[in-house]
Design a protein around this motif. Structure first.
Motif, PDB file in Angstrom:
ATOM      1  N   TYR B 142       0.689  46.808   8.929  1.00 47.45           N
ATOM      2  CA  TYR B 142       0.925  45.372   8.928  1.00 47.45           C
ATOM      3  C   TYR B 142       1.577  44.924   7.624  1.00 47.45           C
ATOM      4  N   LEU B 143       1.052  45.425   6.522  1.00 48.68           N
ATOM      5  CA  LEU B 143       1.576  44.991   5.218  1.00 48.68           C
ATOM      6  C   LEU B 143       3.012  45.467   5.018  1.00 48.68           C
ATOM      7  N   ASN B 144       3.291  46.685   5.463  1.00 51.04           N
ATOM      8  CA  ASN B 144       4.660  47.171   5.347  1.00 51.04           C
ATOM      9  C   ASN B 144       5.614  46.327   6.176  1.00 51.04           C
ATOM     10  N   GLY B 145       5.167  45.966   7.376  1.00 55.69           N
ATOM     11  CA  GLY B 145       5.982  45.093   8.218  1.00 55.69           C
ATOM     12  C   GLY B 145       6.234  43.774   7.522  1.00 55.69           C
ATOM     13  N   LEU B 146       5.196  43.264   6.889  1.00 55.49           N
ATOM     14  CA  LEU B 146       5.307  41.984   6.180  1.00 55.49           C
ATOM     15  C   LEU B 146       6.352  42.074   5.072  1.00 55.49           C
ATOM     16  N   ILE B 147       6.330  43.175   4.336  1.00 50.56           N
ATOM     17  CA  ILE B 147       7.263  43.297   3.219  1.00 50.56           C
ATOM     18  C   ILE B 147       8.692  43.433   3.744  1.00 50.56           C
ATOM     19  N   ASN B 148       8.849  44.178   4.827  1.00 44.53           N
ATOM     20  CA  ASN B 148      10.180  44.278   5.439  1.00 44.53           C
ATOM     21  C   ASN B 148      10.682  42.904   5.844  1.00 44.53           C
ATOM     22  N   MET B 149       9.777  42.137   6.391  1.00 46.23           N
ATOM     23  CA  MET B 149      10.149  40.820   6.874  1.00 46.23           C
ATOM     24  C   MET B 149      10.566  39.926   5.717  1.00 46.23           C
ATOM     25  N   VAL B 150       9.886  40.075   4.603  1.00 43.68           N
ATOM     26  CA  VAL B 150      10.229  39.236   3.452  1.00 43.68           C
ATOM     27  C   VAL B 150      11.645  39.543   2.972  1.00 43.68           C
ATOM     28  N   SER B 151      12.017  40.824   2.962  1.00 43.27           N
ATOM     29  CA  SER B 151      13.384  41.097   2.505  1.00 43.27           C
ATOM     30  C   SER B 151      14.414  40.561   3.504  1.00 43.27           C
ATOM     31  N   ASP B 152      14.016  40.487   4.758  1.00 45.36           N
ATOM     32  CA  ASP B 152      14.904  39.851   5.729  1.00 45.36           C
ATOM     33  C   ASP B 152      15.051  38.367   5.433  1.00 45.36           C
ATOM     34  N   LEU B 153      13.951  37.774   5.002  1.00 41.07           N
ATOM     35  CA  LEU B 153      13.968  36.335   4.739  1.00 41.07           C
ATOM     36  C   LEU B 153      14.920  35.996   3.595  1.00 41.07           C
ATOM     37  N   VAL B 154      14.984  36.879   2.613  1.00 38.42           N
ATOM     38  CA  VAL B 154      15.889  36.628   1.493  1.00 38.42           C
ATOM     39  C   VAL B 154      17.323  36.546   2.018  1.00 38.42           C
ATOM     40  N   ARG B 155      17.613  37.488   2.888  1.00 41.31           N
ATOM     41  CA  ARG B 155      18.947  37.508   3.481  1.00 41.31           C
ATOM     42  C   ARG B 155      19.180  36.221   4.279  1.00 41.31           C
ATOM     43  N   TYR B 156      18.147  35.808   4.960  1.00 42.22           N
ATOM     44  CA  TYR B 156      18.243  34.592   5.768  1.00 42.22           C
ATOM     45  C   TYR B 156      18.526  33.400   4.880  1.00 42.22           C
ATOM     46  N   GLN B 188      -3.297  48.218  -5.503  1.00 50.59           N
ATOM     47  CA  GLN B 188      -2.196  49.025  -4.979  1.00 50.59           C
ATOM     48  C   GLN B 188      -2.373  50.470  -5.384  1.00 50.59           C
ATOM     49  N   LYS B 189      -3.137  51.162  -4.606  1.00 42.65           N
ATOM     50  CA  LYS B 189      -3.454  52.523  -4.969  1.00 42.65           C
ATOM     51  C   LYS B 189      -2.465  53.509  -4.381  1.00 42.65           C
ATOM     52  N   LYS B 190      -2.087  53.254  -3.158  1.00 43.62           N
ATOM     53  CA  LYS B 190      -1.201  54.214  -2.508  1.00 43.62           C
ATOM     54  C   LYS B 190       0.231  53.989  -2.971  1.00 43.62           C
ATOM     55  N   GLU B 191       0.886  55.096  -3.283  1.00 42.43           N
ATOM     56  CA  GLU B 191       2.212  55.037  -3.880  1.00 42.43           C
ATOM     57  C   GLU B 191       3.189  54.237  -3.023  1.00 42.43           C
ATOM     58  N   GLY B 192       3.189  54.502  -1.734  1.00 42.03           N
ATOM     59  CA  GLY B 192       4.161  53.862  -0.843  1.00 42.03           C
ATOM     60  C   GLY B 192       4.053  52.353  -0.898  1.00 42.03           C
ATOM     61  N   LEU B 193       2.823  51.889  -0.710  1.00 41.68           N
ATOM     62  CA  LEU B 193       2.607  50.449  -0.662  1.00 41.68           C
ATOM     63  C   LEU B 193       2.901  49.814  -2.020  1.00 41.68           C
ATOM     64  N   ARG B 194       2.514  50.529  -3.072  1.00 43.36           N
ATOM     65  CA  ARG B 194       2.723  49.972  -4.410  1.00 43.36           C
ATOM     66  C   ARG B 194       4.206  49.760  -4.682  1.00 43.36           C
ATOM     67  N   LYS B 195       4.994  50.756  -4.287  1.00 45.97           N
ATOM     68  CA  LYS B 195       6.436  50.640  -4.505  1.00 45.97           C
ATOM     69  C   LYS B 195       7.013  49.464  -3.736  1.00 45.97           C
ATOM     70  N   ARG B 196       6.553  49.333  -2.507  1.00 43.63           N
ATOM     71  CA  ARG B 196       7.093  48.256  -1.678  1.00 43.63           C
ATOM     72  C   ARG B 196       6.744  46.902  -2.289  1.00 43.63           C
ATOM     73  N   ILE B 197       5.479  46.782  -2.726  1.00 41.95           N
ATOM     74  CA  ILE B 197       5.074  45.495  -3.275  1.00 41.95           C
ATOM     75  C   ILE B 197       5.846  45.203  -4.556  1.00 41.95           C
ATOM     76  N   ARG B 198       6.109  46.266  -5.311  1.00 37.48           N
ATOM     77  CA  ARG B 198       6.860  46.053  -6.542  1.00 37.48           C
ATOM     78  C   ARG B 198       8.279  45.585  -6.232  1.00 37.48           C
ATOM     79  N   SER B 199       8.829  46.152  -5.163  1.00 40.39           N
ATOM     80  CA  SER B 199      10.209  45.768  -4.828  1.00 40.39           C
ATOM     81  C   SER B 199      10.285  44.315  -4.397  1.00 40.39           C
TER      82      SER B 199
END
Lengths: 321, 234
Positions: B142-156, B188-199
């Motif tokens: 869910y959180l990864n989907g949310l972050i993907n969506m946010v980058s779409d919003l910037v484009r929007y 943010q313990k897991k590397e994947g999620l941490r990177k995404r949140i940082r981005s």
């Protein structure tokens, strides 16, 4: 050994405290942001869930590491059998240590895992279980020359049992295990057990905690066992018990061929370990070959030396591949 | 290796065979889900051009129609996956769930301007929110989907500005800032999620620059700007 245990326990306690600290820190943070918006509230609940997951994973990993260390020590102790005369005593001591592992460390695992989805935390304790399987199968090999049934081990890992039945978690793939028992009656025995186990959910009137371990761990542990057997058999040559070497050679060969028949496998680690297993098998076979060919010609000491050099050559070749 | 005579053969592979069957069934269900997700994203991608921007409600409606099939696929997955073995097969549909989360959250934002919570999202695709259930919705997906969506919003937001809509970007910026704040609550313990949140920081930065550019050229009404400032101070 008692000292070691204590230290291990202390370490664990200390770490728990550390976890708690981080918890309170996070909690403070959330107090600072006193926003009662549904968004924040939702995220706080996500955070709590994630924290819970991470912490449990970490705790399981710690227990698993304790199991790994103790198992490695037991294996080291078992290796003394090939040189020491007091086989019974060593085996007895190893047995008590293994029982202790089952009684305490695995009980911790089971308690920690209770009520959680089965495969969720499997990765946290797989290494410990594999090492333990290696230790216990090695012990059984030395004791009886066969492999113990996985169901037997699992049935020991059901805790707080008050109802009559002693079946543990379902283990669908554990039939593969039987293949490794070379004796037929054992096979049918575990067959029956398997039938009993199926579809039995360990939820009774009394609380009953059964540890779930994927059967993969057992198979991977068995593959590791071949390495120990190789060392054991080579050591046996040096202590002059040559028939033991041949026995181990046969055993590894049987184990290897039975594992090869697992054709439905899509597990990378399985094949990697199978390769390592083949290497150890080749080493033992070469040793046997040496004994047969030149055993009568040279003295014992020289033979050991020859096998040693033969095998080191082999090693170098492998590393160049 | 057949399962016809398990008692005689030394190797009984029924367990392994069973697992393989389950995996192939899951793959089949996912295969049917993929085109629906793709169609959904086609409808939603059209918000990034001028024509599409004017008919967002229709596009969302079109995209929502695909959800029926997706829900069906998820209910099939629920029946295929054995009790208690959700985490064993989770990796197989992880990507699809992230994608579904991304699209559904985007639709909800476009329709209502709010964040679709995990519970609502789980309801939308017909799975459970409670982690103890047989087929729950995973937090990370869910959180990864949310972050993907946010980058779409910037484009929007950028597209909106391009086509002279100066109000939506402010809304988007408010939303994104709130979301990124909330995401920072997580450990943010897991590397994947941490990177995404940082981005996500860069997304926020881009939006702030966008707002700055707009305000510099006097395109923002004071009302909006005020609201924006208030939100930032929170």
């Amino acid at each position: 050994m008692a000292d070691r245990k204590k230290r291990g326990g202390g370490g664990r306690g200390g770490n728990n405290r550390r976890f708690d600290k981080s918890h309170s820190k996070v909690a403070k943070k959330s107090d600072d942001i006193v926003e009662d918006s549904p968004l924040i509230r939702a995220f706080i609940s996500y955070r709590d869930e994630l924290n819970d997951n991470y912490d449990r994973y970490e705790r399981l990993y710690k227990i698993s590491r304790d199991i790994t260390i103790e198992s490695k020590r037991i294996i080291f102790q078992l290796h003394l059998v090939s040189t020491d005369a007091s086989k019974e005593k060593i085996l007895e001591e190893a047995k008590t240590r293994l029982d202790k592992l089952i009684k305490y460390n695995f009980a911790d695992l089971a308690k920690e895992l209770e009520g959680h989805s089965r495969y969720q935390y499997v990765r946290a304790y797989t290494s410990g279980v594999q090492e333990f399987v290696e230790a216990i199968t090695f012990y059984h090999y030395l004791e009886s020359g066969t492999i113990c049934s996985w169901n037997d081990i699992l049935s020991q890992m059901t805790y707080h049992v008050s109802s009559g039945r002693k079946d543990s978690v379902q283990n669908e793939e554990s039939d593969t295990v039987k293949s490794d028992d070379m004796s037929d009656d054992k096979l049918s025995e575990s067959e029956n057990k398997e039938e009993m186990n199926q579809s039995v959910e360990p939820i009774g009137e009394e609380r009953k905690v059964a540890l779930f371990i994927p059967d993969w761990d057992f198979i991977l542990g068995l593959e590791d066992l071949s390495g120990e057997l190789m060392r054991h058999s080579i050591k046996c040559v040096s202590s002059g018990r040559i028939e033991e070497t041949f026995k181990a050679c046969d055993f590894i060969r049987n184990l290897y061929t039975s594992l090869l028949t697992l054709t439905q496998v899509h597990n990378r680690e399985f094949f990697k370990k199978l390769n390592v297993m083949l290497q150890s098998l080749l080493k033992v076979e070469n040793a046997c070959h040496m004994i047969k060919l030149r055993g009568s010609e040279v003295s014992q000491d020289l033979l050991v030396h020859m096998i040693g050099t033969f095998n080191t050559n082999e090693d170098e070749e492998c590393s160049y591949d | 290796m057949t399962d016809t005579q398990p008692s005689k053969t030394v190797f009984d592979g029924t367990g392994l065979l069973k697992k393989r069957n389950i995996v192939s069934e899951i793959r089949q269900a996912i295969k049917e889900m993929k085109p629906c997700l793709r169609r959904m994203s086609v409808f939603l991608v059209s918000i990034f051009n001028e024509d599409g921007m004017k008919m967002i409600p229709e596009r969302c409606q079109n995209a929502r129609l695909q959800l029926v099939k997706i829900r069906e696929c998820y209910s099939r997955l629920t029946t295929i996956v054995p009790e208690n073995e959700y985490h064993r097969f989770r990796n197989l549909w992880r990507y699809q769930t992230v994608r579904a989360a991304h699209l559904v959250l985007l639709i909800v934002f476009l329709e209502t301007g709010t964040l679709c919570s995990r519970k609502e999202f789980a309801k939308t695709i017909g799975v459970h929110d409670d982690q103890m259930e047989r087929f729950p919705i995973n937090n990370e997906e869910y959180l990864n989907g949310l972050i993907n969506m946010v980058s779409d919003l910037v484009r929007y937001a950028v597209t909106c500005v391009t086509y002279r809509d100066y109000e939506t970007p402010v809304q988007v910026a408010n939303f994104v800032i709130k979301v990124s704040k909330s995401l920072n609550l997580l450990r943010q313990k897991k590397e994947g999620l941490r990177k995404r949140i940082r981005s996500l920081k860069f997304d926020v930065k881009n939006l702030e620059e966008l707002l700055y550019d707009l305000s510099l050229r006097n395109h923002l009404k004071p009302k909006h700007l005020g609201a924006e400032m208030m939100k930032n101070q929170d």
